[in-house]
Design a protein around this motif. Structure first.
Motif, mmCIF file in Angstrom:
data_model
loop_
_atom_site.group_PDB
_atom_site.id
_atom_site.type_symbol
_atom_site.label_atom_id
_atom_site.label_comp_id
_atom_site.label_asym_id
_atom_site.label_seq_id
_atom_site.Cartn_x
_atom_site.Cartn_y
_atom_site.Cartn_z
ATOM 1 N N GLU A 1 0.820 -1.214 0.000
ATOM 2 C CA GLU A 1 0.000 0.000 0.000
ATOM 3 C C GLU A 1 0.853 1.264 0.000
ATOM 4 N N GLU B 1 1.670 1.754 -3.535
ATOM 5 C CA GLU B 1 0.523 2.193 -4.330
ATOM 6 C C GLU B 1 0.137 3.639 -4.041
ATOM 7 N N GLY B 2 0.818 4.254 -3.061
ATOM 8 C CA GLY B 2 0.483 5.626 -2.702
ATOM 9 C C GLY B 2 -0.712 5.720 -1.783
ATOM 10 N N LEU B 3 -1.183 4.594 -1.274
ATOM 11 C CA LEU B 3 -2.352 4.609 -0.387
ATOM 12 C C LEU B 3 -1.958 4.905 1.054
ATOM 13 N N ARG B 4 -0.700 4.683 1.376
ATOM 14 C CA ARG B 4 -0.210 5.040 2.702
ATOM 15 C C ARG B 4 1.097 5.798 2.550
ATOM 16 N N ARG C 1 -0.461 7.010 -11.363
ATOM 17 C CA ARG C 1 -1.760 6.319 -11.403
ATOM 18 C C ARG C 1 -2.057 5.655 -12.733
ATOM 19 N N ARG D 1 -0.022 4.439 -14.729
ATOM 20 C CA ARG D 1 1.023 3.471 -15.073
ATOM 21 C C ARG D 1 1.095 2.304 -14.103
ATOM 22 N N VAL E 1 -3.483 -1.915 -9.784
ATOM 23 C CA VAL E 1 -3.588 -2.350 -8.389
ATOM 24 C C VAL E 1 -4.729 -3.343 -8.219
ATOM 25 N N LEU F 1 -6.378 -4.927 -4.901
ATOM 26 C CA LEU F 1 -6.328 -4.874 -3.447
ATOM 27 C C LEU F 1 -6.678 -6.234 -2.859
ATOM 28 N N ASP G 1 -8.688 -6.866 -0.392
ATOM 29 C CA ASP G 1 -10.127 -7.013 -0.163
ATOM 30 C C ASP G 1 -10.922 -6.688 -1.416
ATOM 31 N N GLY G 2 -10.259 -6.651 -2.545
ATOM 32 C CA GLY G 2 -10.970 -6.485 -3.815
ATOM 33 C C GLY G 2 -11.235 -5.043 -4.180
ATOM 34 N N GLY G 3 -11.907 -4.318 -3.279
ATOM 35 C CA GLY G 3 -12.197 -2.920 -3.549
ATOM 36 C C GLY G 3 -13.226 -2.708 -4.634
ATOM 37 N N ASN H 1 -15.539 -1.296 1.843
ATOM 38 C CA ASN H 1 -15.240 -2.329 0.853
ATOM 39 C C ASN H 1 -13.971 -2.057 0.054
ATOM 40 N N GLY H 2 -13.290 -0.970 0.359
ATOM 41 C CA GLY H 2 -12.046 -0.682 -0.348
ATOM 42 C C GLY H 2 -12.236 -0.007 -1.689
ATOM 43 N N VAL H 3 -13.492 0.335 -2.028
ATOM 44 C CA VAL H 3 -13.752 0.953 -3.329
ATOM 45 C C VAL H 3 -13.048 2.302 -3.435
ATOM 46 N N THR I 1 -6.451 4.655 -6.789
ATOM 47 C CA THR I 1 -5.219 4.237 -7.472
ATOM 48 C C THR I 1 -5.365 4.287 -8.988
#
Lengths: 410, 263
Positions: free
Chosen positions: A123, A126-129, A151, A153, A156, A158, A160-162, B103-105, B111
């Motif tokens: 993460e 990925e720039g999420l943290r 972004r 390029r 991702v 995740l 938990d799918g997202g 849900n991580g959406v 991203t």
């Protein structure tokens, strides 16, 4: 094909059995040659699993051949470069000085027990943290500060799918594709991953494996240079896993840098060019699968035989060890050791250990070399025993992993 | 976090692999709109509830309304429009965002080239699109009940709706970004009911009992209700309501920007 249940659902320990069946890691070129050779003198044996996994060969080739497409390379050739990464949650360092690199045109696997810091590391990439220390570079850029550059390029998937749950599978994929200037054709990608069968089903109603395939499609639809896959085959049936692995190999051939985390040792062993084993927030071992499985195992290899139950292996040990030391026996030696009395273990002076792990499945552990393998097959031939399978191997990736991270539950 | 910002504004897009920002945000807005309009529970709160309230207040007399000399439908419809804005900008958006967050959406879309700002812009535009649908439905029912609004009031109505949307979307994001999804589900519905009953939305604040009569004008709900009634009954939005809504937008927006957690 043996029926073995659905291995990816079980804990790591249950893979062990399966890996012994399917994963053959050659100890060195000599034993690999021996493995192939022994298939020749036994032409009528129905199934001899001595072949090296073709994926392994491909992997070995890819490492030496170098990146196929250097589109993603930064100055030093790394698509992802993590140095001394530190990330704390509430004062506790979840990632604690972690180093990791990934190259274009290669699959880099991050292995580790739950809570080792794998997902947090990914993460951060990925720039999420935002890291609390150290540096993260993806394609030579900072994932947070240069997010706008990265972004398009970076793909991702995740853990938990997202995925939004109220939309249909293919509708979602088309939506993600709309974010890119030149996405992959959605229908072709859906075909590759078998999404058409549930194209109009809402994500809420998809099985875990189906969701994972949609999430993977969303990760690659934008033609990324770097892909982060957090446990891509969790919850997948074997067919789905094959489809996913094929797609990952295709991406690698196109020069994409793929970083994946996994609990599945066979996934790492089959796919990865480079493996980082992570525990307690640090990389504790790193290398190709071969380097890891060979490292520290100059010692014993194994020969695994499947044949009729109840063979007396005493004679075999004598054959393998022509200057016999006194045999010690875990069980009374002699004809007709009842199959019910397994496991029976016998030792020779030269370090050979023989055991009938379960009725009809024999494991010989010792200094495996071509001569030893020939002796084994010769001994079987003398007795008129046709083995269903003869497999050589040294340590599996799972062995290495468990040795490094400990066998205790945590 | 302010909705007045043009979503398209910002540095020129230099990334060749990404679709143009306008297209990304338009796609996200359409996606969000479809998601809300397709969801049964969301439709219940955003469309069915305002229509029921409208028909109930106009056609029955169980509430003794002081309509200040206007017909019941003229007096009630502005408040119902304000309620419609609240239900979409606040309740529906808070719940949708909270579950997307769980849900991580939100993380996944952040991203993609859409990014966090694009995601936010898409959500706000999606809210506005649903509001257009609501206004059409509510207005059609009201006209059927005898409502004859001044068409010249339209710009003021749009202005009031935008101000209310800004304040309530900020509140929605503040809740969705800080509480767990189930908590948001409960709080967002409860707050909607409380503000509808005692927040000065449907009826002028001064008609409420006791101290609420003074407090409700300071609430975003009371200010939005007054703004709508001002626009449709008096032809202008009262400046005090504008100030109250802008102040709430600033405060809630700052809070959301500071406290919103993506994980």
């Amino acid at each position: 094909m043996r029926k073995e249940g659905n291995p990816q659902f079980g804990p790591i320990a249950t893979h062990l059995t399966r890996l012994v069946h399917t994963q053959v890691t050659p100890c060195d070129d000599a034993s690999r040659a021996a493995a192939y050779d022994c298939a020749v003198p036994l032409p009528d044996a129905p199934a001899i699993d001595t072949a090296m996994d073709p994926a392994q060969a491909a992997t070995a080739g890819a490492t030496t051949a170098g990146p196929a497409g250097a589109a993603a390379s930064a100055d030093h050739g790394f698509a992802v470069e993590v140095r001394g990464l530190v990330k704390r949650y509430g004062g506790r360092a979840v990632v604690d000085g972690l180093d990791l690199v990934a190259r274009p045109g290669a699959v880099t696997a991050v292995l580790g027990p739950n809570g080792a810091g794998k997902t947090t590391t990914i993460e951060c990439c990925e720039g999420l943290r935002s890291p609390d220390g150290g540096s993260v570079r993806v394609l030579g850029h900072d994932p947070v500060a240069d997010a706008r550059f990265l972004r398009p390029r970076v793909g991702v998937m995740l853990q938990d799918g997202g995925l939004p749950t109220g939309v249909r599978a293919l509708e979602l994929l088309r939506h993600v594709a709309a974010m890119y200037a030149a996405p992959r054709p959605v229908d072709e990608l859906a075909e590759r991953l078998g999404l058409h069968g549930f194209a109009r089903t809402t994500v809420r109603r998809l099985s875990g494996g189906q969701r994972q395939r949609v999430a993977l499609a969303a990760a690659v639809v934008g033609r990324p240079d770097v892909v982060f896959l957090d446990e891509p085959s969790a919850g997948m049936d074997p067919q789905s896993r094959r489809a996913v692995w094929d797609l990952v190999r295709e991406l690698r051939a196109d020069g994409v840098a793929i970083v994946l985390t996994t609990h599945l040792m066979d996934e790492a062993a089959d796919l990865a060019d480079h493996v980082h084993v992570v525990d307690h927030g640090r990389v504790i071992a790193s290398g190709s699968v071969r380097e890891l499985t060979e490292g520290g195992s100059s010692g014993p290899g194994t020969v695994r035989i499947e044949a009729a139950p109840g063979l007396d292996l005493t004679g075999l040990l004598t054959t393998l060890d022509p200057t016999p030391a006194p045999l010690s026996a875990g069980y009374p030696l002699g004809q007709g050791t009842p199959a019910q009395q397994v496991p029976s273990t016998q030792r020779s002076g030269d370090g050979w250990v023989a055991a009938e792990a379960e009725p009809g499945v024999y494991t010989l552990t010792g200094p495996v070399d071509p001569a030893a393998l020939a002796a084994v097959t010769g001994w079987l031939a003398d007795r008129g025993v046709l083995a269903r399978s003869v497999t050589t191997g040294c340590r599996t990736l799972e062995d290495v992993f468990l040795d490094l991270t400990g066998r205790n539950l945590r | 976090m302010s909705v007045q910002q043009e979503p398209q504004a910002g540095p020129v897009e230099t990334t060749p692999a990404a679709a143009p920002a306008v297209r990304r945000i338009a796609a996200q807005a359409a996606f969000e709109t479809r998601a809300i309009l397709r969801n049964g529970e969301q439709l219940l709160v955003t469309i069915v509830l305002p229509v029921l309230v409208l028909v109930g207040l106009v056609q029955t007399s169980f509430l003794d309304l002081d309509t200040q000399g206007y017909s019941r439908v003229d007096f009630v419809t502005p408040g119902v429009l304000a309620l419609a804005v609240m239900s979409t900008a606040f309740t529906s958006q808070a719940i949708a965002t909270a579950f997307d967050r769980r849900n991580g959406v939100l993380r996944l879309m952040a991203t993609t080239p859409l990014g966090r700002t694009g995601l936010l812009a898409g959500k706000v535009l999606g809210v506005l699109a649903v509001e257009v649908v609501q206004v059409i439905v509510v207005a059609a029912v009201a006209v059927a009940l005898g409502w004859r609004p001044e068409l010249g009031a339209l710009p003021a109505v749009v202005g009031a709706a935008l101000l209310g949307t800004a304040a309530f979307t900020a509140l929605a994001l503040l809740l969705a970004g800080t509480l767990r999804a189930e908590g948001v589900l409960a709080v967002a519905n409860l707050v909607l009911v409380l503000l509808t009953v005692g927040g000065g939305v449907l009826l002028p604040a001064q008609q409420l009992a006791g101290p609420l009569a003074h407090a409700a004008v300071l609430l975003p709900s009371g200010a939005l209700g007054e703004a709508m009634r001002g626009a449709l009954l008096h032809g202008a939005v009262p400046p005090f309501s504008v100030v109250v809504l802008l102040a709430w937008t600033a405060a809630l927006g700052a809070g959301a920007a500071r406290l919103f957690r993506w994980h």
